[in-house]
Design a protein around this motif. Sequence first.
Motif, short mmCIF file in Angstrom:
data_model
loop_
_atom_site.label_atom_id
_atom_site.label_comp_id
_atom_site.label_asym_id
_atom_site.label_seq_id
_atom_site.Cartn_x
_atom_site.Cartn_y
_atom_site.Cartn_z
N HIS A 69 37.64 12.89 -11.03
CA HIS A 69 36.69 14.13 -12.09
C HIS A 69 35.72 13.23 -12.74
O HIS A 69 35.42 12.47 -14.08
N VAL A 73 35.98 9.37 -16.72
CA VAL A 73 37.40 9.44 -17.27
C VAL A 73 38.06 7.77 -17.04
O VAL A 73 37.66 7.23 -16.35
N HIS A 144 41.01 20.05 -24.03
CA HIS A 144 40.02 18.97 -22.79
C HIS A 144 39.28 18.23 -24.01
O HIS A 144 38.50 18.72 -24.78
N ARG A 145 38.75 17.17 -23.44
CA ARG A 145 37.69 16.57 -23.36
C ARG A 145 36.62 17.30 -23.77
O ARG A 145 35.68 17.89 -24.91
N PHE A 230 49.80 14.21 -9.78
CA PHE A 230 48.42 14.26 -9.91
C PHE A 230 48.58 12.21 -9.63
O PHE A 230 46.82 12.30 -9.53
N ARG A 234 45.11 11.38 -7.53
CA ARG A 234 43.72 10.89 -7.66
C ARG A 234 43.82 9.34 -7.48
O ARG A 234 42.68 8.50 -7.42
C1 LMR Z 1 40.11 14.42 -15.18
O1 LMR Z 1 40.55 14.87 -14.14
O2 LMR Z 1 40.01 13.10 -14.78
C2 LMR Z 1 39.71 14.98 -16.34
O3 LMR Z 1 40.46 16.26 -16.62
C3 LMR Z 1 39.83 14.40 -17.32
C4 LMR Z 1 38.63 14.15 -18.56
O4 LMR Z 1 38.03 13.39 -19.19
O5 LMR Z 1 37.53 14.53 -17.81
#
Ligand code: LMR
Length: 264
Positions: A69, A73, A144-145, A230, A234
């Motif tokens: 993302h 982040v 969400h931010r 996740f 990630r």
């Molecule tokens: C992400 O997937 O990393 C985001 O949803 C978190 C973000 O701050 O965008």
Amino acid sequence: GKVRAPTHIISTISDDRGEEPCYAGVPMSSIIEKGFGVGDVISLLWFKRSLPRYCTQFIEICIMLCADHGPCVSGAHNTIVTARAGKDLVSSLVSGLLTIGPRFGGAIDDAARYFKDAHDRGLTPYEFVESMKKKGIRVPGIGHRIKNRDNKDKRVELLQKFARTHFPSVKYMEYAVQVETYTLTKANNLVLNVDGAIGSLFLDLLAGSGMFSKQEIDEIVEIGYLNGLFVLARSIGLIGHTFDQKRLKQPLYRHPWEDVLYTK
Ligand code: LMR
Ligand code: ACO
């Protein structure tokens, strides 16, 4: 007769003693012959069973959508700073992974726990959200931010669309959406986030696939398997960010003084 010495380890997910390794009893050659994908491998190694195609596809979609993302982040930021400090791939990767937790990417298990409990107890979204507020706990999977009512998270929409088309039931997701409808009356950014979407939809997958007993579902939710999605996803992006920084030969990162409020 033979006396079996007690073992120090019990393992039930894989076996490498034969001619070829097996995942949950399935030999590697059939994994390849049957054209299994990473979703099938996750099904075997995490859930110890082969799941229907729509379930393994859903798992793969979660992995693809959460792979990265952007550089800003928490996780990517840590990885980038670490790579620029000259550290190796594993150090850069784990530095990013260590940010995954209750605020960032690691709210999936708690979202599943709280949505399941509230839904199964028949709480209205109002009762659920207000009870969380009384306890001083933020609703996991909400907020969400940078995303908000007018700039919804596309990943959430894609997951919902897939599930509405392929899942036999999306009752937990619908509940999460009702919670979002209520939280949005409080603040614009209190949207259902990707953690909340995966948490609620995985409950639907577990309950609707007919592949898990009620007791097994409770165990999966209690142990907390779902943040693993996740973490796994990630890692793909964090490894990419490490290579990117190395390729770009980026120097040591130092945060600018101007961006710090020095105060007493
Ligand atoms: C992400 O997937 O990393 C985001 O949803 C978190 C973000 O701050 O965008
Ligand atoms: N439930 C209830 N109220 C909330 C929530 C929530 N989930 N999130 C924010 N608020 C409210 C609170 O009143 C908060 O005030 P407080 O600090 O007194 O609790 C106010 O909004 C402002 O909060 P901020 O911290 O400014 O909101 P921010 O935009 O920085 O937070 C975050 C974003 C961290 C995601 C937050 O919404 C949160 O903690 N959500 C729950 C955890 C979660 O789902 N994280 C996963 C995000 S998706 C991802 O990382 C891939």
